[in-house]
Design a protein around this motif. Structure first.
Motif, PDB file in Angstrom:
ATOM      1  N   ASP A   1       5.846   7.609   0.525  1.00  0.00           N
ATOM      2  CA  ASP A   1       6.595   7.014  -0.814  1.00  0.00           C
ATOM      3  C   ASP A   1       5.609   7.861  -2.150  1.00  0.00           C
ATOM      4  OD1 ASP A   1       4.194   5.637  -0.707  1.00  0.00           O
ATOM      5  OD2 ASP A   1       5.031   3.667  -0.785  1.00  0.00           O
ATOM      6  N   ARG A   2       4.831   8.687  -1.664  1.00  0.00           N
ATOM      7  CA  ARG A   2       4.186   9.346  -2.823  1.00  0.00           C
ATOM      8  C   ARG A   2       3.845  10.737  -2.128  1.00  0.00           C
ATOM      9  NH1 ARG A   2       4.788   5.340  -4.950  1.00  0.00           N
ATOM     10  NH2 ARG A   2       3.661   4.054  -6.537  1.00  0.00           N
ATOM     11  N   ILE A   3       3.992  11.849  -2.746  1.00  0.00           N
ATOM     12  CA  ILE A   3       3.975  13.090  -2.404  1.00  0.00           C
ATOM     13  C   ILE A   3       2.741  13.890  -3.322  1.00  0.00           C
ATOM     14  CG2 ILE A   3       5.011  15.415  -1.830  1.00  0.00           C
ATOM     15  CD1 ILE A   3       5.749  13.290  -0.128  1.00  0.00           C
ATOM     16  N   VAL A   4       1.898  14.689  -2.672  1.00  0.00           N
ATOM     17  CA  VAL A   4       0.958  15.171  -3.469  1.00  0.00           C
ATOM     18  C   VAL A   4       1.160  16.617  -2.851  1.00  0.00           C
ATOM     19  CG1 VAL A   4      -1.581  15.893  -3.817  1.00  0.00           C
ATOM     20  CG2 VAL A   4      -0.770  13.293  -3.811  1.00  0.00           C
ATOM     21  N   ILE A   5       1.330  17.642  -3.676  1.00  0.00           N
ATOM     22  CA  ILE A   5       1.479  19.080  -3.109  1.00  0.00           C
ATOM     23  C   ILE A   5       0.518  19.954  -3.702  1.00  0.00           C
ATOM     24  CG2 ILE A   5       2.808  21.034  -2.721  1.00  0.00           C
ATOM     25  CD1 ILE A   5       5.381  19.262  -2.978  1.00  0.00           C
ATOM     26  N   ALA A   6      -0.740  20.547  -3.030  1.00  0.00           N
ATOM     27  CA  ALA A   6      -1.625  21.422  -3.543  1.00  0.00           C
ATOM     28  C   ALA A   6      -1.277  22.797  -3.434  1.00  0.00           C
ATOM     29  CB  ALA A   6      -2.962  20.989  -2.806  1.00  0.00           C
ATOM     30  N   THR A   7      -0.870  23.453  -4.542  1.00  0.00           N
ATOM     31  CA  THR A   7      -0.086  24.510  -4.772  1.00  0.00           C
ATOM     32  C   THR A   7      -0.382  25.533  -6.036  1.00  0.00           C
ATOM     33  OG1 THR A   7       2.150  25.562  -4.007  1.00  0.00           O
ATOM     34  CG2 THR A   7       2.085  23.389  -5.221  1.00  0.00           C
TER      35      THR A   7
ATOM     36  N   MET B   1       1.037  -1.277   0.009  1.00  0.00           N
ATOM     37  CA  MET B   1       0.016  -0.021  -0.010  1.00  0.00           C
ATOM     38  C   MET B   1       0.792   1.285   0.070  1.00  0.00           C
ATOM     39  SD  MET B   1      -3.183  -0.560  -0.088  1.00  0.00           S
ATOM     40  CE  MET B   1      -4.276   0.721   0.658  1.00  0.00           C
ATOM     41  N   PRO B   2       0.524   2.287  -1.073  1.00  0.00           N
ATOM     42  CA  PRO B   2       1.186   3.320  -0.664  1.00  0.00           C
ATOM     43  C   PRO B   2       1.176   4.324   0.401  1.00  0.00           C
ATOM     44  CG  PRO B   2      -0.290   3.592  -2.455  1.00  0.00           C
ATOM     45  CD  PRO B   2      -0.645   2.235  -1.788  1.00  0.00           C
ATOM     46  N   LYS B   3       2.118   4.896   0.788  1.00  0.00           N
ATOM     47  CA  LYS B   3       1.937   5.882   1.865  1.00  0.00           C
ATOM     48  C   LYS B   3       1.908   7.387   1.472  1.00  0.00           C
ATOM     49  CE  LYS B   3       3.425   5.277   6.186  1.00  0.00           C
ATOM     50  NZ  LYS B   3       4.336   5.246   7.182  1.00  0.00           N
ATOM     51  N   ILE B   4       0.958   8.096   1.315  1.00  0.00           N
ATOM     52  CA  ILE B   4       0.745   9.353   0.531  1.00  0.00           C
ATOM     53  C   ILE B   4       0.955  10.748   1.410  1.00  0.00           C
ATOM     54  CG2 ILE B   4      -0.345  10.986  -1.476  1.00  0.00           C
ATOM     55  CD1 ILE B   4      -1.668   8.345  -2.142  1.00  0.00           C
ATOM     56  N   GLY B   5       1.791  11.579   1.497  1.00  0.00           N
ATOM     57  CA  GLY B   5       1.928  12.773   2.141  1.00  0.00           C
ATOM     58  C   GLY B   5       1.079  13.739   1.329  1.00  0.00           C
ATOM     59  N   VAL B   6       0.143  14.450   1.758  1.00  0.00           N
ATOM     60  CA  VAL B   6      -0.501  15.587   0.963  1.00  0.00           C
ATOM     61  C   VAL B   6      -0.263  16.874   1.640  1.00  0.00           C
ATOM     62  CG1 VAL B   6      -2.872  16.638   0.457  1.00  0.00           C
ATOM     63  CG2 VAL B   6      -2.432  14.121   0.688  1.00  0.00           C
ATOM     64  N   TYR B   7       0.263  17.986   1.080  1.00  0.00           N
ATOM     65  CA  TYR B   7       0.610  19.148   1.459  1.00  0.00           C
ATOM     66  C   TYR B   7      -0.439  20.202   0.935  1.00  0.00           C
ATOM     67  CZ  TYR B   7       4.667  16.594   3.479  1.00  0.00           C
ATOM     68  OH  TYR B   7       5.223  15.895   4.352  1.00  0.00           O
ATOM     69  N   VAL B   8      -0.699  21.073   1.754  1.00  0.00           N
ATOM     70  CA  VAL B   8      -1.658  22.182   1.176  1.00  0.00           C
ATOM     71  C   VAL B   8      -0.881  23.645   1.380  1.00  0.00           C
ATOM     72  CG1 VAL B   8      -3.945  23.287   1.186  1.00  0.00           C
ATOM     73  CG2 VAL B   8      -3.570  20.745   1.577  1.00  0.00           C
ATOM     74  N   CYS B   9      -0.744  24.155   0.227  1.00  0.00           N
ATOM     75  CA  CYS B   9       0.072  25.445   0.328  1.00  0.00           C
ATOM     76  C   CYS B   9      -0.963  26.753   0.586  1.00  0.00           C
ATOM     77  CB  CYS B   9       0.970  25.561  -0.628  1.00  0.00           C
ATOM     78  SG  CYS B   9       1.879  27.377  -0.559  1.00  0.00           S
ATOM     79  N   HIS B  10      -0.871  27.556   1.319  1.00  0.00           N
ATOM     80  CA  HIS B  10      -1.452  28.623   1.566  1.00  0.00           C
ATOM     81  C   HIS B  10      -1.104  29.848   0.512  1.00  0.00           C
ATOM     82  CE1 HIS B  10      -2.692  28.060   6.062  1.00  0.00           C
ATOM     83  NE2 HIS B  10      -2.273  26.826   5.403  1.00  0.00           N
ATOM     84  N   CYS B  11      -0.172  29.843   0.055  1.00  0.00           N
ATOM     85  CA  CYS B  11       0.403  30.762  -0.956  1.00  0.00           C
ATOM     86  C   CYS B  11       0.308  32.213  -0.281  1.00  0.00           C
ATOM     87  CB  CYS B  11      -0.111  30.805  -2.392  1.00  0.00           C
ATOM     88  SG  CYS B  11       1.036  31.679  -3.412  1.00  0.00           S
ATOM     89  N   GLY B  12       0.640  32.481   0.964  1.00  0.00           N
ATOM     90  CA  GLY B  12       0.299  33.865   1.470  1.00  0.00           C
ATOM     91  C   GLY B  12      -1.422  33.896   1.619  1.00  0.00           C
ATOM     92  N   LEU B  13      -2.103  34.869   1.008  1.00  0.00           N
ATOM     93  CA  LEU B  13      -3.381  34.732   0.872  1.00  0.00           C
ATOM     94  C   LEU B  13      -3.733  34.511  -0.585  1.00  0.00           C
ATOM     95  CD1 LEU B  13      -4.386  37.886   3.027  1.00  0.00           C
ATOM     96  CD2 LEU B  13      -4.970  35.348   3.614  1.00  0.00           C
ATOM     97  N   ASN B  14      -2.960  34.033  -1.310  1.00  0.00           N
ATOM     98  CA  ASN B  14      -3.363  33.810  -2.839  1.00  0.00           C
ATOM     99  C   ASN B  14      -4.321  32.733  -3.108  1.00  0.00           C
ATOM    100  OD1 ASN B  14      -2.118  35.836  -4.679  1.00  0.00           O
ATOM    101  ND2 ASN B  14      -0.201  34.999  -3.943  1.00  0.00           N
ATOM    102  N   ILE B  15      -4.149  31.524  -2.127  1.00  0.00           N
ATOM    103  CA  ILE B  15      -4.842  30.448  -2.120  1.00  0.00           C
ATOM    104  C   ILE B  15      -5.718  30.706  -0.960  1.00  0.00           C
ATOM    105  CG2 ILE B  15      -5.130  27.966  -2.003  1.00  0.00           C
ATOM    106  CD1 ILE B  15      -2.607  27.952  -3.605  1.00  0.00           C
ATOM    107  N   ALA B  16      -5.285  30.577   0.282  1.00  0.00           N
ATOM    108  CA  ALA B  16      -5.935  30.692   1.675  1.00  0.00           C
ATOM    109  C   ALA B  16      -7.167  31.889   1.447  1.00  0.00           C
ATOM    110  CB  ALA B  16      -4.951  30.871   2.668  1.00  0.00           C
ATOM    111  N   GLY B  17      -6.713  32.710   0.891  1.00  0.00           N
ATOM    112  CA  GLY B  17      -7.819  34.099   0.813  1.00  0.00           C
ATOM    113  C   GLY B  17      -9.332  33.670   0.179  1.00  0.00           C
ATOM    114  N   VAL B  18      -9.183  32.594  -0.522  1.00  0.00           N
ATOM    115  CA  VAL B  18     -10.219  32.073  -1.308  1.00  0.00           C
ATOM    116  C   VAL B  18     -10.755  30.622  -0.716  1.00  0.00           C
ATOM    117  CG1 VAL B  18     -11.462  31.808  -3.276  1.00  0.00           C
ATOM    118  CG2 VAL B  18      -9.833  33.503  -3.294  1.00  0.00           C
TER     119      VAL B  18
END
Lengths: 667, 169
Positions: free
Chosen positions: A62-68, A1-18
């Motif tokens: 062993d897998r990385i997902v970056i939401a950015t 089974m894969p072990k996935i790490g998910v990272y969510v970026c705020h990009c300052g307020l560019n993403i987190a503002g919405v």
């Protein structure tokens, strides 16, 4: 089974503002195979990257997902970070929450958050199926092709040659020099254009690292970054370049008059002539369209043959094909100039005294048709009133919507030159819309023009007419005085803008370089990669990429040369592993892939299948750019795109669809 | 509203601006960058002081009320030069036509000539009825002497269709 790490970026307020980050994080945690979810203000910063690297080590991800942001922005950054932590860089998936979510749906934060969740879910679904890939390395040819011998091509060639790289400089015209050679003075310093250009032209001829191929055209380009094979056709001059000494005895005896292209057709030269007074190479060329012997293919005239002491003339000369191997290519083919006769109301080509700005350059130049005297073409008299009209064919939705970027400054320069040549008694007017003096020293030059008593009329004329006596007149409404003025000039100079070169379509196809909406060649990124085309190993310099003045052109040319040096100096380069591969058992040999591949990367090979000779497609890995056309066109699914396999893409599609059906059906 | 015309203390009327924009098939009006080509070539400028660039700018800013009740919008001779030559496809002509329609809607004063033209079209089918022509040699020509057929009066169906168009705009 894969072990996935998910990272969510705020990009300052560019993403987190919405997008509501908390909800996305919580949702990601609920997805199968996700071992860890984190969010951070700037994922791309040093602490953000370190966070991912430490998690990979401590949690064995062993897998990385970056939401950015867009992968075009930082995929490479994150790949490096992941690789440093010991994970294969292709086990990383980027989810675009900025360009595709927060920036696109600013008004609908609720829906944006839902979309962000969906995209993260799709990313996770794909990440599970990602496979590790290795980059291959190839040797590169340490030589460069520069197409176009204007100031951009000259500057790039000299920079590369000085850095020790062999350069092939190809120029279509009989001489290098390009547009700049036609100019009289340059703004804002009023340097003589030829005085600063000709030494560079001579340097090109003298430099042992540069092979100059004038009167030549590129016919075929094959290969890939670091290993291009180029076919060049040298058109016949009907004069032996080695023997001709440039004495012009032939021109003196030639009886056929030909419009002089270098002087924009304002004067005449002969069918055998040297292209310009500063031509490099300084060799005569016969124009086969006009030369009596070549035109009629008979044993006639031949006066040049008798006159030439060096015995350089050879009517039997044929096109000569030259094969080159180069590692990098710089396209510097320049631009065209708008033809003002397309705007009928301005009267260009209808009245002799309505001329274009490039024609004015030749008229005011000492080597031009009038020997540097400003004279009206209709009667040869010195004009008492000159009017310059701005924005001809530029900033005009009917023709070219962009600003030509040189019109204002070129007109100011020409107005100043007119004042210097004709003295203070001459009236000089500039009819303008906006005066754009944006560069270093440019606004100071605008003031200098005002100091010299040049009048500015804030308004463009609607049409330019001629009365019964043949004199030109037009009305123009001036914003400054709120008055309708009538001008009766002796000479009108139109500020024609720079337009895409006629050859750009052909060149774009030949080199697989795309064009932007304005028709110029498209750079890889408008801000961060302005010197490169989207094709690896092909760089852009000068006005073929967009309208530019000389300082910008030279800067871009030197920049492109530095980019090529950077590319070729290591002797080898890494290739992206995103390539197509063919499953021979499934391939039916239908050749569809071969016919649609824009990079000529598919080759058909005869293979022995069960004792029978069969056609099978094979992808030449180094030439494949990973566009995926073949994979989608293959009727038997024999072609697989690495990193974008059907399974990976379908998993994303399924992830996108499943939730929708459960939402509907579940309630 | 934060914008005021200090000459007349007028405020922009954004509702009317929207109305005019909705009437225009091309939204080039908002692209106008005041190059003044339209006014430089305006046929009606010299005699009637029509300045198309000002009209476009005023509509763009929303100062419409004064325009809609003024005589100036009726001076356009519809030569279409501004429409053809505008580098931003703003078409001052269409803006002026939209203003005229707005004026009719508001029952503002419409110059007599236009009303006459409308009644003539309804009666004889022509804005300008056929007239006699006198040459330099003092010869008189009319339809009869040129052996041209008489022009038939418009049918009722034409009149109803014409009235419908008038009402719709």
């Amino acid at each position: 089974m894969p072990k996935i790490g998910v990272y969510v970026c705020h990009c300052g307020l560019n993403i987190a503002g919405v997008v509501e980050i908390d909800k996305v994080v919580k949702y990601a945690k609920s997805l199968p195979d996700v071992a860890l979810v984190r969010d951070y203000t700037y994922m791309c910063s040093a602490p953000g990257q370190r966070m991912i690297q430490e998690d990979i080590k401590t949690h064995n991800l062993d897998r990385i997902v970056i939401a950015t942001c867009s992968p075009r922005m930082h995929e490479e950054t994150f790949r490096k970070a992941v690789a440093e932590a010991g994970l294969n860089p292709y086990l990383l998936e980027i989810v675009n929450l900025r360009e595709q979510v927060s920036w696109a749906h600013t008004d609908e934060p609720g829906k944006a958050t839902e979309k962000a969740k969906d995209l993260v879910k799709m990313g996770v679904a794909r990440a599970k199926l990602l496979e590790p890939l290795e980059r291959s390395r190839v040797q590169v040819e340490k030589s460069v092709l520069v197409v176009g011998g204007g100031i951009a091509g000259i500057q790039a060639s000299l920079d590369l040659a000085d850095a020790g790289f062999p350069v092939y400089l190809v120029e279509k015209a009989p001489s290098i020099g390009g547009r700049m050679a036609q100019l009289d003075k340059t703004f804002p310093t009023l340097d003589c254009s030829a005085c600063i250009l000709t030494p560079k032209m001579v340097d090109v001829a003298k430099n042992s690292n540069i092979r100059l191929l004038a009167n030549s055209e590129v016919k075929c380009v094959k290969g890939f970054v670091g290993n291009y094979e180029v076919t060049i056709v040298k058109m016949p001059r009907y004069v032996d370049e080695e023997k001709c000494v440039g004495c012009e005895l032939c021109t003196k005896v030639c009886p056929v008059k030909v419009p002089d292209k270098f002087n924009e057709g304002l004067s005449q030269t002969r069918a055998i002539a040297i292209y310009s007074p500063y031509a490099v190479p300084k060799v005569a060329t016969i124009n086969p369209k006009y030369c009596l012997r070549l035109k009629y293919d008979k044993d006639v005239c031949g006066k040049c043959l008798e006159a030439c002491e060096a015995k350089a003339i050879n009517f039997q000369q044929q096109p000569d094909t030259v094969q080159l191997k180069v590692g990098g290519i710089i396209l510097a083919i320049g631009s065209g100039i708008f033809d003002a006769s397309k705007i009928g109301e301005l009267g260009y080509r209808r009245h002799k005294d309505v001329i274009s700005n490039i024609e004015f350059e030749r008229i005011v130049n000492a080597s031009g048709p009038t020997g540097g005297k400003i004279l009206c073409p209709s009667n040869g008299e010195s004009p008492k009133t000159i009017v310059f009209v701005q924005c001809v064919g530029s900033r005009d939705k009917r023709f070219h919507e962009y600003c030509c970027r040189v019109g204002c400054m070129a007109t100011l320069k020409q107005a100043v030159l007119a004042r210097e040549h004709l003295g203070k008694d001459v009236n000089i007017y500039i009819c303008f819309n906006d005066m754009r003096a944006f560069g270093k020293g440019y606004d100071e030059f605008y003031r200098r023009a005002r100091d010299l008593d040049i009048n500015f009329v804030a308004g463009l004329p609607s049409d330019i007419r001629e009365d019964a006596s043949g004199s030109i007149h037009f009305d123009v409404y001036d914003k400054g005085t709120n008055k309708l003025l009538e001008l009766r000039p002796d000479l009108v100079v139109l500020a024609n803008g720079l337009i895409p070169n006629d050859d750009l379509g052909k060149i774009g196809e030949l080199f697989h370089v795309s064009r932007s909406a304005d028709g110029f060649l498209l750079e890889a990124h408008p801000k961060l990669r302005p010197l490169e085309s989207a094709v690896a190993g092909i760089f852009l310099a000068g006005t073929c990429q967009g309208p530019k003045d000389i300082p910008d052109t030279v800067a871009q040319a030197s920049g492109a040369a530095a980019k090529v040096i950077d590319l070729l100096s290591h002797g080898e380069i890494e290739l992206e592993p995103l390539k197509a591969i063919v499953d021979e058992d499934l391939c039916s040999g239908c050749r569809i892939c071969e016919s649609i591949c824009p990079f000529l990367a598919v080759e058909m090979k005869t293979k022995n299948v069960n004792g029978k000779e069969k056609f099978r497609a094979e992808v030449i890995e180094a030439m494949c750019q990973g566009c995926g056309l073949c994979a989608s066109a293959c009727p038997t699914n024999a072609i697989k795109m690495k990193h974008y396999t059907d399974e990976q893409v379908l998993a994303q599609v399924q992830a996108a669809c499943v939730e929708k059906t459960t939402k509907k059906g579940g309630s | 509203m934060s914008l005021t015309d200090l000459m007349s203390m007028a405020k922009p009327n954004l509702e009317s601006r929207e109305k005019i924009l909705a009437k225009l098939t091309s939204k080039g009006l908002v692209n106008c960058f005041q190059c003044i080509k339209c006014t430089s070539g305006c046929t009606a400028l010299k005699l009637l002081e029509l300045k198309p660039h000002e009209i476009v700018k005023l509509v763009n800013l929303g100062f419409i009320d004064e325009l809609a009740s003024s005589d100036i919008i009726w001076t356009c001779v519809t030569c279409l030069k501004c429409f053809q030559r505008c580098p931003q496809k703003a078409s001052p002509y269409h803006v002026i036509m939209a203003l005229r329609n707005l004026a009719v809607e508001r029952e503002a004063k419409v110059p007599e000539g236009y009303l006459k033209a409308v009644s003539r079209i309804l009666e004889v089918g022509l804005a300008e009825p056929p007239a006699e022509v006198v040459t330099r040699k003092m010869e008189i020509f009319n339809r009869e002497s040129l052996k041209l057929p008489n022009i038939a009066s418009p049918k009722e169906s034409f009149q109803t269709a014409f009235m419908k168009i008038l009402e719709e705009h």
